[in-house]
Design a protein around this motif. Structure first.
Motif, PDB file in Angstrom:
ATOM      1  N   UNK A  33      34.013  65.918  22.735  1.00 25.49           N
ATOM      2  CA  UNK A  33      34.864  65.212  21.786  1.00 25.49           C
ATOM      3  C   UNK A  33      34.751  63.713  22.022  1.00 25.49           C
ATOM      4  N   UNK A  34      35.420  62.954  21.182  1.00 24.73           N
ATOM      5  CA  UNK A  34      35.482  61.505  21.354  1.00 24.73           C
ATOM      6  C   UNK A  34      36.669  61.162  22.237  1.00 24.73           C
ATOM      7  N   UNK A  35      36.434  60.307  23.229  1.00 20.52           N
ATOM      8  CA  UNK A  35      37.526  59.893  24.100  1.00 20.52           C
ATOM      9  C   UNK A  35      38.547  59.113  23.275  1.00 20.52           C
ATOM     10  N   UNK A 144      27.338  56.225  17.303  1.00 24.42           N
ATOM     11  CA  UNK A 144      26.473  57.361  17.607  1.00 24.42           C
ATOM     12  C   UNK A 144      27.055  58.603  16.951  1.00 24.42           C
ATOM     13  N   UNK A 145      26.267  59.260  16.095  1.00 26.05           N
ATOM     14  CA  UNK A 145      26.727  60.458  15.395  1.00 26.05           C
ATOM     15  C   UNK A 145      26.514  61.669  16.291  1.00 26.05           C
ATOM     16  N   UNK A 146      27.579  62.459  16.490  1.00 23.56           N
ATOM     17  CA  UNK A 146      27.533  63.590  17.405  1.00 23.56           C
ATOM     18  C   UNK A 146      27.759  64.920  16.692  1.00 23.56           C
ATOM     19  N   UNK A 147      27.240  65.051  15.485  1.00 27.10           N
ATOM     20  CA  UNK A 147      27.350  66.314  14.767  1.00 27.10           C
ATOM     21  C   UNK A 147      28.759  66.663  14.353  1.00 27.10           C
ATOM     22  N   UNK A 151      30.968  58.320  17.876  1.00 30.55           N
ATOM     23  CA  UNK A 151      31.466  57.603  19.047  1.00 30.55           C
ATOM     24  C   UNK A 151      30.809  56.224  19.087  1.00 30.55           C
ATOM     25  N   UNK A 152      31.296  55.384  19.995  1.00 33.55           N
ATOM     26  CA  UNK A 152      30.717  54.049  20.167  1.00 33.55           C
ATOM     27  C   UNK A 152      30.187  53.968  21.593  1.00 33.55           C
ATOM     28  N   UNK A 153      28.883  53.767  21.732  1.00 33.87           N
ATOM     29  CA  UNK A 153      28.235  53.897  23.030  1.00 33.87           C
ATOM     30  C   UNK A 153      27.440  52.651  23.419  1.00 33.87           C
TER      31      UNK A 153
END
Length: 230
Positions: A33-35, A144-147, A151-153
């Motif tokens: 998940x996204x933090x 960043x797309x994680x399906x 998120x922001x990386x």
């Protein structure tokens, strides 16, 4: 069979038995998940090491680097002329985690003197697929797309003249700076099917991962082993 042959056979069996010992079992896994605070990817796992195989915590150490002299020159050309590639530093156990504040300080070119008025921080990693590669840590965190969620990386971009920083199968690699300090863990690598994505590798800061583990387990007793002999 001679005594020498018997000894060689016994040694081979001992090595084989050691390899077959269980590494460990999965103890805790974060949901992908996204933090909620840092907006980075949560995707770590904790392994309970086998007591039969490990008497002490293993040290984090990279294999010998295989950068050619030409590659080392390309990596180091943004620094002073007398600065050489720190192969000896990268051969030491990895135990120091660089804070996100210091990473941002360096990337803004307003902090450490050896990065002022120069390109982004040089970093290296050793991956399962591509082995040792080097890249530049970008100044700007990227979406960043994680399906299903974004998120922001941190982003590592390729260095012109060198191989791509990562390939499929390198996820989980430890990314370090040239002082041997841990930047973070690689979780999305280059995509050879897309020219734009092939330039970027996404990294979650190790400082945030450790903080997330502490929050999840409700403990401060989370450390990276230090080699006391060094």
């Amino acid at each position: 069979m001679s005594e020498e042959s018997e000894k060689k056979c016994s040694d081979r069996k001992a090595k084989t038995a050691e390899v077959r010992l269980q590494f460990g079992v999965v103890d805790t896994v974060s949901r992908k998940t996204k933090h909620p605070v840092n907006n980075c990817l949560r995707g770590w796992a904790l392994i309970k090491l086998s007591d039969d195989r490990f008497l002490d915590l293993p040290i984090n150490i990279l294999p010998p680097s295989h950068f050619s002299l030409q590659e080392q020159t390309v990596i180091m050309k943004i620094y002073e002329e007398d600065t050489t590639f720190p192969a000896d530093v990268l051969s030491q156990p990895l135990s120091t985690v660089i804070s996100m504040e210091e990473i941002e300080d360096v990337l803004k070119r307003s902090g450490l003197s050896d990065h002022k008025d120069r390109e982004s921080m040089r970093v290296v990693k050793h991956g399962r697929t591509s082995g040792f590669t080097a890249g530049s840590l970008n100044e700007i965190r990227s979406d960043c797309y994680n399906g299903g969620f974004e998120t922001i990386e941190l982003v590592v971009v390729n260095i012109p003249g060198l191989n791509n920083f990562s390939f499929r199968g390198d996820s989980g690699s430890c990314v370090v700076d040239l002082d041997g300090r841990i930047i973070g863990l690689l979780h999305h690598g280059n995509d050879e099917k897309s020219h734009s994505l092939a330039e970027m590798t996404y990294v979650t800061p190790m400082a945030w991962i450790l903080a997330d583990i502490k929050d999840t387990l409700q403990t401060e007793d989370v450390v990276i082993p230090v080699d006391e002999e060094v």
